[in-house]
Scaffold this motif. Sequence first.
Motif, PDB file in Angstrom:
ATOM      1  N   UNK A 165      20.747   0.318   7.586  1.00 22.59           N
ATOM      2  CA  UNK A 165      19.597   1.103   7.116  1.00 22.59           C
ATOM      3  C   UNK A 165      18.984   0.541   5.834  1.00 22.59           C
ATOM      4  N   UNK A 166      19.803  -0.107   5.005  1.00 23.82           N
ATOM      5  CA  UNK A 166      19.352  -0.540   3.682  1.00 23.82           C
ATOM      6  C   UNK A 166      18.129  -1.465   3.704  1.00 23.82           C
ATOM      7  N   UNK A 167      18.044  -2.465   4.594  1.00 32.55           N
ATOM      8  CA  UNK A 167      16.853  -3.339   4.577  1.00 32.55           C
ATOM      9  C   UNK A 167      15.547  -2.578   4.804  1.00 32.55           C
ATOM     10  N   UNK A 168      15.590  -1.514   5.577  1.00 30.45           N
ATOM     11  CA  UNK A 168      14.372  -0.739   5.851  1.00 30.45           C
ATOM     12  C   UNK A 168      13.994   0.119   4.643  1.00 30.45           C
ATOM     13  N   UNK A 169      14.990   0.564   3.898  1.00 30.74           N
ATOM     14  CA  UNK A 169      14.711   1.256   2.638  1.00 30.74           C
ATOM     15  C   UNK A 169      14.055   0.298   1.650  1.00 30.74           C
ATOM     16  N   UNK A 170      14.551  -0.926   1.581  1.00 30.11           N
ATOM     17  CA  UNK A 170      13.974  -1.948   0.691  1.00 30.11           C
ATOM     18  C   UNK A 170      12.526  -2.242   1.087  1.00 30.11           C
ATOM     19  N   UNK A 171      12.248  -2.277   2.393  1.00 29.28           N
ATOM     20  CA  UNK A 171      10.881  -2.492   2.866  1.00 29.28           C
ATOM     21  C   UNK A 171       9.950  -1.401   2.346  1.00 29.28           C
ATOM     22  N   UNK A 172      10.387  -0.153   2.419  1.00 27.60           N
ATOM     23  CA  UNK A 172       9.604   0.959   1.894  1.00 27.60           C
ATOM     24  C   UNK A 172       9.464   0.842   0.376  1.00 27.60           C
ATOM     25  N   UNK A 173      10.534   0.437  -0.304  1.00 31.96           N
ATOM     26  CA  UNK A 173      10.509   0.302  -1.764  1.00 31.96           C
ATOM     27  C   UNK A 173       9.523  -0.764  -2.219  1.00 31.96           C
ATOM     28  N   UNK A 174       9.274  -1.767  -1.384  1.00 24.49           N
ATOM     29  CA  UNK A 174       8.381  -2.869  -1.751  1.00 24.49           C
ATOM     30  C   UNK A 174       6.906  -2.552  -1.506  1.00 24.49           C
ATOM     31  N   UNK A 175       6.623  -1.534  -0.689  1.00 21.40           N
ATOM     32  CA  UNK A 175       5.246  -1.290  -0.257  1.00 21.40           C
ATOM     33  C   UNK A 175       4.311  -0.975  -1.418  1.00 21.40           C
ATOM     34  N   UNK A 176       4.655   0.002  -2.258  1.00 25.81           N
ATOM     35  CA  UNK A 176       3.786   0.364  -3.393  1.00 25.81           C
ATOM     36  C   UNK A 176       3.673  -0.780  -4.402  1.00 25.81           C
ATOM     37  N   UNK A 177       4.784  -1.443  -4.784  1.00 23.98           N
ATOM     38  CA  UNK A 177       4.648  -2.598  -5.679  1.00 23.98           C
ATOM     39  C   UNK A 177       3.738  -3.693  -5.127  1.00 23.98           C
ATOM     40  N   UNK A 178       3.803  -3.936  -3.816  1.00 23.70           N
ATOM     41  CA  UNK A 178       2.917  -4.940  -3.220  1.00 23.70           C
ATOM     42  C   UNK A 178       1.463  -4.481  -3.332  1.00 23.70           C
ATOM     43  N   UNK A 179       1.220  -3.183  -3.168  1.00 17.47           N
ATOM     44  CA  UNK A 179      -0.124  -2.644  -3.345  1.00 17.47           C
ATOM     45  C   UNK A 179      -0.641  -2.892  -4.747  1.00 17.47           C
ATOM     46  N   UNK A 180       0.221  -2.703  -5.752  1.00 20.22           N
ATOM     47  CA  UNK A 180      -0.163  -2.966  -7.144  1.00 20.22           C
ATOM     48  C   UNK A 180      -0.513  -4.436  -7.344  1.00 20.22           C
ATOM     49  N   UNK A 181       0.335  -5.314  -6.852  1.00 21.82           N
ATOM     50  CA  UNK A 181       0.135  -6.755  -7.030  1.00 21.82           C
ATOM     51  C   UNK A 181      -1.152  -7.207  -6.344  1.00 21.82           C
ATOM     52  N   UNK A 182      -1.385  -6.750  -5.118  1.00 22.46           N
ATOM     53  CA  UNK A 182      -2.590  -7.150  -4.381  1.00 22.46           C
ATOM     54  C   UNK A 182      -3.848  -6.695  -5.123  1.00 22.46           C
ATOM     55  N   UNK A 183      -3.870  -5.438  -5.586  1.00 24.91           N
ATOM     56  CA  UNK A 183      -5.061  -4.915  -6.266  1.00 24.91           C
ATOM     57  C   UNK A 183      -5.320  -5.592  -7.600  1.00 24.91           C
ATOM     58  N   UNK A 184      -4.272  -5.913  -8.336  1.00 26.96           N
ATOM     59  CA  UNK A 184      -4.435  -6.442  -9.690  1.00 26.96           C
ATOM     60  C   UNK A 184      -4.522  -7.956  -9.767  1.00 26.96           C
ATOM     61  N   UNK A 185      -3.971  -8.666  -8.769  1.00 27.42           N
ATOM     62  CA  UNK A 185      -3.910 -10.116  -8.887  1.00 27.42           C
ATOM     63  C   UNK A 185      -4.538 -10.873  -7.713  1.00 27.42           C
ATOM     64  N   UNK A 186      -4.884 -10.169  -6.651  1.00 27.33           N
ATOM     65  CA  UNK A 186      -5.436 -10.858  -5.481  1.00 27.33           C
ATOM     66  C   UNK A 186      -6.900 -10.489  -5.251  1.00 27.33           C
ATOM     67  N   UNK A 187      -7.214  -9.195  -5.291  1.00 30.01           N
ATOM     68  CA  UNK A 187      -8.578  -8.757  -4.950  1.00 30.01           C
ATOM     69  C   UNK A 187      -9.220  -7.941  -6.076  1.00 30.01           C
ATOM     70  N   UNK A 188      -8.776  -8.142  -7.308  1.00 27.21           N
ATOM     71  CA  UNK A 188      -9.268  -7.307  -8.411  1.00 27.21           C
ATOM     72  C   UNK A 188     -10.780  -7.405  -8.582  1.00 27.21           C
TER      73      UNK A 188
END
Length: 245
Positions: A165-188
């Motif tokens: 189960x742990x890898x799927x929890x990590x996937x969920x944990x990464x979703x919001x941080x990836x959203x932050x990175x994309x908005x601030x450093x990719x498509x700002x």
Amino acid sequence: MWIAVLLLFLTVLGAGLLTRLLPTARTTWIKPLLAFSGAYLFTLTITHLLPEALLLVPNDEMHRIGYYVLGGFFGQLLLEVFSQGVEHGHIHHNTAHDGQVPFLLLFSLVIHSFLEGSILVKQPEATPSNENFYAILGGVALHHIPAAFALMAALLLRLHSFKRALPYLVLFALAAPIGIVVSNYVVLEELMTGGLYAALLGLVAGNFLHVSTTILFETSPEHRLNWPKLGATLAGLLLALAIDV
């Protein structure tokens, strides 16, 4: 910025790991936390997200924000068909799918979380988004605690293995941080021109309105006075209001 990324990742991971310490069958502690986060998110949406979205569009286009809010509200309604209300701390176990990974549930949660992270934009100059940054960050983090616990509980009920189960929890944990990175450093640059950020704020505001009102209604389904939940609701409301003081 990277503090926000780390905070959201560790919040989800830590909340999911609580399933190792707390019995998933006893989740009475989740309801006051849900009431607190629901009231906080609702108040934050009304006092911060919607006013900021309206400030970012010309006066003759303000009506468009309403369409984005409706899109976010009903879009979240559709996502919850697949997520089964895990965003609200619901724990379901369908014995017909024992041993199977709930990919549709995970996909809907990842989309939900990615959108929440994507509105956390911090710019060099003073803007409303900068002023609201930590207020929204706190709301997203609070909201993710019961969601991560419920997700991990659901995964354990299906997969019967913490390691699986742990890898799927990590996937969920990464979703919001990836959203932050994309908005601030990719498509700002693209996001902050042409009204795209206002549209995104409206979309997520609708998302928050659906989630928060559902939480608040579900915490008192019998319409009885429950002092712990009422106290948690008032605390969430007052904290969100105090941000403006």
